[in-house]
Scaffold this motif. Sequence first.
Motif, PDB file in Angstrom:
ATOM      1  N   PHE A  99     -30.942  22.439   4.013  1.00  0.00           N
ATOM      2  CA  PHE A  99     -30.343  21.122   3.877  1.00  0.00           C
ATOM      3  C   PHE A  99     -29.321  20.919   2.769  1.00  0.00           C
ATOM      4  N   PRO A 100     -29.148  21.822   1.795  1.00  0.00           N
ATOM      5  CA  PRO A 100     -28.057  21.587   0.840  1.00  0.00           C
ATOM      6  C   PRO A 100     -26.693  21.350   1.491  1.00  0.00           C
ATOM      7  N   ASP A 150     -28.654  21.189  20.460  1.00  0.00           N
ATOM      8  CA  ASP A 150     -27.614  22.076  19.928  1.00  0.00           C
ATOM      9  C   ASP A 150     -27.409  21.835  18.441  1.00  0.00           C
ATOM     10  N   THR A 151     -27.550  20.588  18.017  1.00  0.00           N
ATOM     11  CA  THR A 151     -27.410  20.267  16.589  1.00  0.00           C
ATOM     12  C   THR A 151     -28.518  20.913  15.782  1.00  0.00           C
ATOM     13  N   ARG A 161     -27.893  23.819  12.924  1.00  0.00           N
ATOM     14  CA  ARG A 161     -28.310  23.598  11.539  1.00  0.00           C
ATOM     15  C   ARG A 161     -28.965  24.857  10.964  1.00  0.00           C
ATOM     16  N   TYR A 162     -29.819  25.489  11.743  1.00  0.00           N
ATOM     17  CA  TYR A 162     -30.499  26.689  11.255  1.00  0.00           C
ATOM     18  C   TYR A 162     -29.618  27.926  11.371  1.00  0.00           C
ATOM     19  N   ALA A 163     -28.742  27.958  12.368  1.00  0.00           N
ATOM     20  CA  ALA A 163     -27.825  29.092  12.501  1.00  0.00           C
ATOM     21  C   ALA A 163     -26.812  29.137  11.366  1.00  0.00           C
ATOM     22  N   LEU A 208     -40.779  29.624   9.528  1.00  0.00           N
ATOM     23  CA  LEU A 208     -40.402  30.731   8.648  1.00  0.00           C
ATOM     24  C   LEU A 208     -39.420  31.666   9.347  1.00  0.00           C
ATOM     25  N   GLU A 209     -39.658  31.930  10.620  1.00  0.00           N
ATOM     26  CA  GLU A 209     -38.730  32.756  11.388  1.00  0.00           C
ATOM     27  C   GLU A 209     -37.354  32.100  11.444  1.00  0.00           C
ATOM     28  N   MET A 210     -37.308  30.800  11.691  1.00  0.00           N
ATOM     29  CA  MET A 210     -36.035  30.086  11.749  1.00  0.00           C
ATOM     30  C   MET A 210     -35.300  30.128  10.406  1.00  0.00           C
ATOM     31  N   LEU A 211     -36.055  30.219   9.322  1.00  0.00           N
ATOM     32  CA  LEU A 211     -35.463  30.279   7.985  1.00  0.00           C
ATOM     33  C   LEU A 211     -35.056  31.696   7.586  1.00  0.00           C
TER      34      LEU A 211
END
Length: 264
Positions: free
Chosen positions: A117-118, A240-241, A245-247, A201-204
């Motif tokens: 989120f930064p 898609d948003t 965001r994570y991509a 955690l995987e998404m991060l």
Amino acid sequence: MLFLYHSTTSVCAIKVRLTLDEKGLDYDGKLLNLREGEQHKPDYVKLNPNHVVPTLLHDGKVIIESTLIVEYLDETFANPPLMPADPYGRAVARLWMKKVDDYLHAACSTLTFAIVFPPVFGKKTKEQREAYYAAMPNAAYCERQRLSVEQGLGAPHVPAAARADDKYIGEMDAALVSSPYLAGQAYSLADAAATPYVFRLEMLGLDKLWIGKRPRVEDWCARIRQRPSFARAITAWFTDTDRARYAAIGEDPFPKIAAMVGGQ
């Protein structure tokens, strides 16, 4: 009638959607945009004074707190059962859920805000950021989120969060020695509770906490992904948003996280 207030990527909402899907329960619902602060609107706060999702309505009765919601669903709708039949097995399942509530949820929130989120909040005006924080009813939680956004992985509470996630993953790997699921031979609420946090955690980009290191967690993740509920309750809801965001995570966060948990 079941009616669920939820959001697309909320880990607590995912836990409830997984339970609903595994129970084969139909429900209506409303998605709240948490980034736009819809959880703070007065009409919703009347239902959930904690300003969070999910909230379940069942024939006019209001149930809040995701752990209580999933236990309510399992007790109200008997089949298929999502708790072990024996008292000890149920105690084991509840302990896994208690760990989520005691420390894993806060750790997940910290790392998500510090990693994702930064840049998202960087696009907001100062007034928009201040309004977002001011709407939060919990001052301590608000300050943790502010520090995570402003300082990223350098925020002072991030190392403890990283160690909490690593602890949970390690305990999962140890527990899965004797059974394919966290509370025994069958899928239970314990697995539903853990799934959104492991997947987050995987998404991060932090799945290196177990890939190549904790094979039983790897196997558990594969089993969970094979269940139809995974796609129906998790990925099918992502927009898609959400994906973008994570991509958009830039620098790989894992080296810094690995140093915090002992240089894996």
